[in-house]
Structures are given as C-alpha cells and as structure tokens.
Design a protein around this motif. Structure first.
Motif, short mmCIF file in Angstrom:
data_model
loop_
_atom_site.label_atom_id
_atom_site.label_comp_id
_atom_site.label_asym_id
_atom_site.label_seq_id
_atom_site.Cartn_x
_atom_site.Cartn_y
_atom_site.Cartn_z
N LYS A 112 45.00 60.67 -53.66
CA LYS A 112 44.98 59.83 -52.40
C LYS A 112 45.15 58.50 -52.08
O LYS A 112 44.97 57.45 -51.67
CB LYS A 112 43.93 60.69 -51.54
N GLN A 115 48.80 54.69 -54.76
CA GLN A 115 49.50 53.92 -53.81
C GLN A 115 50.59 54.86 -54.03
O GLN A 115 51.85 55.29 -52.83
CB GLN A 115 50.02 53.05 -54.37
N ASN A 116 51.49 55.04 -54.98
CA ASN A 116 52.95 55.87 -55.42
C ASN A 116 52.41 57.37 -54.41
O ASN A 116 53.81 57.51 -54.34
CB ASN A 116 53.34 55.87 -57.11
N LEU A 118 51.20 58.37 -52.19
CA LEU A 118 51.44 58.12 -51.06
C LEU A 118 52.53 57.13 -50.44
O LEU A 118 53.07 57.36 -49.84
CB LEU A 118 50.45 56.63 -50.70
N GLU A 122 55.42 58.92 -48.23
CA GLU A 122 55.36 58.98 -46.78
C GLU A 122 56.99 59.16 -46.77
O GLU A 122 57.47 59.11 -45.62
CB GLU A 122 54.72 57.58 -46.79
N GLU A 123 57.27 58.73 -47.71
CA GLU A 123 59.00 59.74 -47.66
C GLU A 123 59.10 60.53 -47.67
O GLU A 123 60.56 61.05 -46.97
CB GLU A 123 59.64 59.16 -50.01
N THR A 125 57.68 62.94 -46.22
CA THR A 125 57.05 63.01 -44.41
C THR A 125 58.51 62.33 -43.96
O THR A 125 58.82 63.12 -42.75
CB THR A 125 56.37 62.20 -44.28
N SER A 126 59.06 61.22 -44.14
CA SER A 126 59.80 60.50 -43.40
C SER A 126 61.62 60.88 -43.00
O SER A 126 61.95 61.82 -42.56
CB SER A 126 60.23 59.29 -44.20
N ASN A 129 60.66 64.38 -41.54
CA ASN A 129 61.13 63.86 -40.11
C ASN A 129 62.77 64.29 -39.16
O ASN A 129 63.17 64.14 -38.17
CB ASN A 129 60.68 62.94 -39.88
N ASN B 109 61.05 53.08 -41.97
CA ASN B 109 60.94 54.70 -42.06
C ASN B 109 61.47 55.13 -40.39
O ASN B 109 61.73 56.34 -40.24
CB ASN B 109 59.99 55.31 -42.65
N GLU B 113 64.24 56.76 -38.49
CA GLU B 113 63.66 58.36 -38.58
C GLU B 113 64.57 58.55 -37.10
O GLU B 113 65.68 59.26 -36.57
CB GLU B 113 63.36 59.46 -38.31
N ARG B 159 51.00 57.33 -36.54
CA ARG B 159 52.76 57.88 -37.05
C ARG B 159 53.42 58.14 -35.22
O ARG B 159 54.31 57.67 -35.25
CB ARG B 159 52.90 58.66 -38.04
N ALA B 339 46.98 52.93 -49.53
CA ALA B 339 45.66 53.53 -50.16
C ALA B 339 44.22 52.87 -49.98
O ALA B 339 44.35 51.85 -50.21
CB ALA B 339 46.35 53.92 -51.86
N VAL B 348 43.22 51.23 -58.80
CA VAL B 348 44.91 52.41 -59.13
C VAL B 348 45.44 52.48 -60.78
O VAL B 348 45.90 53.06 -61.17
CB VAL B 348 45.93 50.95 -57.68
#
Lengths: 184, 557
Positions: A112, A115-116, A118, A122-123, A125-126, A129, B109, B113, B159, B339, B348
């Motif tokens: 979590k 960043q990669n 995440l 996100e990509e 999820t997008s 959608n 994004n 959409e 979102r 994050a 990270v």
C-alpha cells in the motif's frame, strides 16, 4: 395528367421519407460500431496493464501465488474470448479475480505504501470505470437502435432492408444487478 | 434527453447567430444614442434661445452608424473568439496538468472516463492552482473542450465526487451551453484586457491624459452595460440540465449532491483570479443572495440556481433526505491517491530494491547519516574515500575505501565529484533525486535532505494534506511562530544573501523569508521562481500553513 402529377409527388415524398429513415438507421448502426470499438480499446488496455501489475506485486506476495495465477489465467481467457457473450463472461471473471487481488493487496502495508502499485491500481480502476462507461454508452446506443427498428413507422423500413436487433453487452455482476441500496 | 453531435452543431450555429445579432444591436443602439445626443447638441447651439426642438438624425447618418456598429461588432466578435480557450484559461488562471503529478494524473483519468461515457469525445483537463473549491468548463467553435477544477477540490473530494463534478461539466459541454458561456465571458473579458492595456499605456504617456481618460470612461460604461446585458443569455436552467446529464452519465446522484454540499460550504474562490467569470463555474464563486432565491427576478439576473434546490432534486433521485446527507458528510474521509510516505528518506525506494539490501551508514558532521543503499551512495558524489562508514547491523567503523563494495564507487566516480551541475544539490553538489511528495514532483538531495521545488509546486503541496508530521517538526514550527517578532527585526537589518545556486537555472538564489508571517528562511531563485528548502524547512512551513487557524487564532498572534 393531374393524377400522374399527384402520383409523382407522392412517390417523391415517399422515397424521401424512406431514405431519411434508412439513413438515420445507418447512422445509429455506425455509432453502435464505434461504441463497440471504444469498449474494445479499453478491454485491450486492461489486458496490457495486468502483466505489469502482476510483475510488480509478485515480489511481495510469496504466499498468494494462487490469486496471481488465477488473475493470469483469467486474463488469457479474456484475451482469447471471441463473440459477444463469451467476451462478456470472460471479462466478468477477470473483474472478479482482480477484485480479489486488490483485496489481498489491502492486507500488505508494504504494497500500500508502494507508489508504483498504487499507480497501477489507479490505472486499473480507471480502465475498469472506462469499460463500464463505454459499456453504458454502447448499451444506450443499442437501446436506441432496437427501439427505432421496432416502432412504427421506421420498422417498415427496417424490415424491408433487413436490419436486425443488436445484442446488449451485458454483465452478470452481482453488485450491479442488485437494486441500489439506500445508505442510512 | 438525447444529445448527439448533430444537435450540438445546430446549437452552435444558433449561439453564433443569437450573440452576433445582439452585439450588432447593442453597438447600434449605443452609437445611435450618441448620435442623437451629439446632433441635438450641435443643432441646439445654432438655434436661438427659447426655440427648443428635438432633432432626429437623418437616414443617411443612421445607415452609416449601423455599418460602423456592424463592423465594430464583427471586430469585437473575431477578437474575442480567436484563440478562445488559451485566452480564457489564462483569464481564470488555469494551467494544463502536470503529467508527473500523481493527483493531476488521477484527475486526467477521471476526465478520460467521463469522456468515454460521452461516447469518446476528447476533453482536456486543466487545474487552477488555488485552494478554493470550484470547477469550470470551456469550449470553442473547433470542438475543443476543457474541463478544469481547482487544487482545493482535487484534494478534498473523493473519486466518485470528483467524477460527478466532472460529469456535470461534461453535461455543459454536451449541451453546448458551455460554448455560449465561454463566448459570453470572452466578450466581456476583452474589455478587461483592453482596459488593462490602456491603463499600462496611460502610465507611460502623461500629457494627453484627458482624451484617454474620457475614452476609458466610455469604455468602462460600455463594458459594464454589456456584461450586465450578456448575462441574460445565461439561463440558470442550464445548471439543472447539466446536473441531469451528470446523473445520466455516472448514474450516481448522491455523489453529485455530496460534492455540491461540500463545495457550497467552502471558499469557492471569490476574489480570486477569474472569479468575475461566474457563469462558467459549477457554483458561483461569490456567495450571492440572488442565486439562493427563486423568483422571476433572480431567474433573469442570476446565473446559478439555488444550491439547496439543486441538492434537493439530486437527493430525491437518490432517495435520501438532507439530514442523512449531512450526517454522512460529517465523518467524511476520502482515500488519498498518494501512497502514505513518511517523510524519512524514501521508504518506498528502499522497499522496492529489498533484494540487494546491503546498506551503509555514513559519518558526517559529527553524526551518523543513513542507512543508504549502494545506488544511493553512487548518486551522492560528496562521499570521500576517507569518510567513516559502517555497515548496517554491524558495529565496526571503517573508512569508505576499506569496504570492498564501496571501493568501486571511487574508481568510477573519481572525476565527477564536486561539480556544479544542473539538478545537483546546491549544498552537497550531489545529483538530486526526483521524488513525488504529496503527489507533486520535487527534487530531493538524499544526503542533506534539502528539497528543491519548482514554481507552482509549493501551492500544491500546501493545499494537499496527505503528509504526516513528526513531533520534532511540530515543535520547531511552534517555536518559530512564537518567536517570529525577533526574526522580523533581524531581517530588516540584514543585507540580502546570495549564496546557493539554483539547481534549475544555475544562477544565484536569494535568501529570504517565505513570507513575513511564516518566517522560514528559504532560498528563492528570482529567475525561475524555484525554491530551495534546507532539511525540514518545507515540513515546518507546511505544518504552519495547514494548521494556520490554530497558530493565528489569538493564541500566537
């Protein structure tokens, strides 16, 4: 003489009416094809994203090999699927496996904070959608088309020119079929 | 409510015709009025006293005035519709999105959409770097469309809510009323531009001031009248329609209701740049009594319908009442797209390369720094062979050249040390690492932990609230604010200091306070407006900014 003139006018008006309806139907059909292409683009995008996600997540998930393998399998099934029904089914299955993968990701704090991961999440999820929206647009267009070829008088033209009903891109997602819950 | 591109095209032609006619009529009437006044004035000077007679201008004069008015209207029209989107986005202060920024990518994004939901019509995304909450859409005659939101909105809504807001703006675009709003705003905006140019010119040319001043007054009068009249074209009904299209696209009335509620409660950007173009925003930037009323008067003059009414319609669709909405929003927390990074050196980056996990601590300036990975050490060119190092988990301290793994470091990088290079730390001369802090791309020195932020990045960092602060930062911030009066005196007496070189443009940066009420010393490049923060300075500033209510509410002020 007079009669033949009236007849001529009648034929011209009728022909004009016929072609205008025919053109409208063709326009709708082209839009449906375009909408379908949209869905295809998004599905392909999702297929391309999944290997990246699996690759990034793999290192962390030594004990979740099953989940990952299921995702990979579902993806290859979805890529191979052809035909509207099969495609819908395979994509459905892929969505479900992805959801279970994300549920697993939630359990790993390291993931979590990555960043990669995440970003990929996100990509995805997008993209999901976008698939949903493209499907919605497609189904709306199909609905318009199907209505148009069944109502009087355009059904006469549609029957004469052999327009047939288009299929909806349906999804058997449980959460979507339920009536929306009222949050209290 | 079916909307297709064909209907939009028809709408477009109607809009052009309507506004052009109005413009010609407006200029004609103004010029005609002036003509009557002038001709009567001259006529009355020739009359003997007592013989007052009203004089109407002859037909030829009227015709020539009409032609002039038409030309003026055409000129006005072409001037304000050329380059429509760049000009208008500049006027609202919106910028194209930054591709490296996590938040901006996330917003892009969402816009994509919604554009898919509209059937694949391309829409550009823009962001206003402001803490206020609002959203707008722009459209021009070449089918180019833009949806923009403020940083404040981006960092405070979740979102689904942002999606609802974007869908509302897409509704304006689909219904083409975004086009008319953009054109109308541009028509009144052009006067503003002329006016500022004129004022700049006026300050240069003293002397013939009276003529110019008169011109300015006439312009001002026309501008005011025109922008008031143009408002008639913008019906408040279009907001309801855009809400309806948004619900049609997202099938989620609740999120739009939540978004409207949250926006209406916050600062919507009144007084900020571009606020006067109220009709392109989702909610009027100024709180307006007229907007909140429902009668014929406000139907004519107002650009936005009452928020409460809009929310009520949406809630009816969602089968929910106002009270539960407010209850829900009370404990509203949004999931951040960024994050959670603790501010300590990049957890990270380390987690990613766990496989080659040999790490070293370095002794520098009386304290141990690190631990660092080999890669990081390679980047830090400041490290010298005789420096003390220690492997993580071991007690033995050795010189850097004695360590087998570190030896290669000096072989390869021997000629590169200590040079002034682009994107290198102004203190340590080591290359800066590109990182995302609060979703914003910044450059950070992994050695001295200084941070370089380019122009425009700081406001984003301040508006977003994902970072958590250490106790140390909080303590330092409090001390700083408590003793800031002392700093002020000191600053006045001192001369300006130019020591560090800007990592971006290699010119000297000026040392100064960030602003007087936040007396943190930073180095600002006066050429590119980039800012260099030494270790912890950015966090302290950010902590003060994000808790400014607490700091400046009497207790410290």
């Amino acid at each position: 003489m007079q009669f033949s003139l009236i007849l001529l006018a009648f034929i011209i008006v009728l022909g004009g009416w016929f072609f205008s309806i025919y053109n409208a139907l063709i326009r709708l059909k082209v839009r449906i094809n375009n909408a379908w292409a949209q869905i295809d683009v998004q599905l392909k995008r999702r297929h391309d994203l999944i290997p990246n996600l699996v690759e990034t997540v793999k290192g962390y998930m030594q004990y979740e090999k099953d989940t990952l393998e299921r995702v990979i399998k579902a993806r290859s099934q979805a890529v191979d699927a052809s035909g509207l029904k099969d495609k819908a089914q395979a994509e459905n299955f892929l969505t479900q496996t992805l959801r279970s993968l994300f549920a697993v990701v939630e359990r790993y704090p390291d993931l979590k904070a990555n960043q990669n991961v995440l970003k990929l999440q996100e990509e995805l999820t997008s993209t999901e959608n976008k698939i949903a929206f493209a499907r919605q647009y497609y189904n709306d267009e199909v609905q318009r088309f199907n209505t148009k070829i069944q109502v009087v008088p355009s059904n006469l033209v549609a029957n004469a020119c052999g327009f047939t009903k288009k299929e909806f891109f349906e999804i058997e997602d449980k959460t979507e079929k339920e009536t929306p819950k009222v949050k209290l | 409510m079916p909307f297709s591109f064909i209907e939009i095209e028809e709408n477009k032609n109607r809009v052009i015709a309507l506004i052009l006619t109005f413009l010609v009529l407006f200029y004609f009437l103004t010029a005609y009025f002036l003509l009557i006044v002038i001709e009567n004035y001259f006529a009355s000077s020739q009359l003997r006293p007592g013989e007052a007679e009203f004089f109407f201008p002859p037909f030829t004069h009227v015709l020539s005035v009409l032609i002039i008015a038409a030309l003026a209207a055409l000129f006005h029209w072409t001037q304000s519709t050329s380059n429509l989107i760049p000009r208008m986005s500049m006027a609202v202060g919106a910028l194209p999105i930054d591709k490296k920024d996590t938040y901006h990518q996330y917003f892009k994004n969402i816009v994509d959409e919604v554009s898919v939901a509209l059937g694949g019509r391309p829409i550009e995304a823009m962001v206003i770097p402001s803490g206020s909450m609002n959203a707008f859409s722009l459209q021009d005659f070449n089918r180019r469309a833009v949806i923009g939101i403020t940083e404040g909105l981006l960092s405070r809504l979740n979102r689904a809510q942002i999606e609802a807001v974007v869908a509302h703006e897409a509704g304006h675009i689909a219904a083409a009323d975004s086009l008319s709003a953009t054109v109308i705003c541009s028509l009144s905006e052009i006067y503003e531009e002329i006016f500022t140019k004129l004022r700049a010119g006026l300050s240069k040319t003293r002397g013939r001031g009276v003529v110019i001043l008169l011109l300015v007054f006439i312009l001002l009068g026309i501008m005011n009248l025109l922008s008031k009249l143009l408002r008639y074209f913008i019906s408040r009904q279009r907001e309801y329609r855009a809400d309806a299209i948004a619900v049609r696209l997202t099938r989620n009335p609740l999120s739009l209701a939540e978004a409207l509620k949250l926006i209406s409660k916050h600062w919507r950007g009144s007084g900020a740049q571009g606020a006067r173009m109220e009709s392109i925003f989702i909610l009027n930037p100024k709180f307006n009594e007229l907007d909140e009323r429902e009668n014929t008067l406000s139907d004519i003059f107002s650009t936005h319908p009452p928020v409460s009414r809009r929310i009520k319609i949406l809630l009816d669709m969602a089968h929910l009442d106002e009270k539960t909405l407010e209850e829900n929003l009370k404990n509203f927390r949004r999931a951040s797209p960024v994050a959670k990074i603790q501010f300590k050196p990049d957890a990270v980056v380390k987690a990613e390369s766990e496989t080659q996990s040999k790490r070293w601590l370095i002794y520098s300036e009386q304290k141990w720094l690190g631990p660092f990975l080999l890669d990081e050490l390679t980047q830090m060119r400041g490290i010298k062979p005789e420096q003390w190092v220690r492997r993580e988990g071991q007690e033995a301290t050795i010189c850097a050249f004695q360590d087998w793994d570190l030896r290669n470091l000096f072989k390869k990088g021997a000629e590169k040390t200590g040079k002034d290079e682009k994107n290198s730390c102004p203190n340590c001369k080591t290359p800066l690492q590109a990182l995302n802090y609060e979703g914003t791309p910044i450059l950070k020195c992994s050695y001295c932990e200084g941070i370089f932020a380019e122009q425009g990045k700081i406001s984003r960092i301040f508006i977003r609230k994902d970072a958590t602060f250490s106790e140390n930062t909080k303590r330092l911030a409090e001390i700083l604010i408590n003793t800031k009066d002392k700093f002020r005196v000191k600053y006045k007496d001192s001369k300006s200091v130019w020591i560090l070189k800007c990592p971006n443009c290699m010119r000297k940066m000026r040392r100064q306070f960030f602003i007087y009420s936040y007396p943190v010393e930073i180095d600002r490049c006066i050429h590119c407006q980039g800012i260099w923060f030494d270790k912890q300075e950015l966090e302290i500033l950010q902590y003060i900014f994000e808790n400014k209510e607490q700091f400046f509410s009497g207790k410290y002020f």
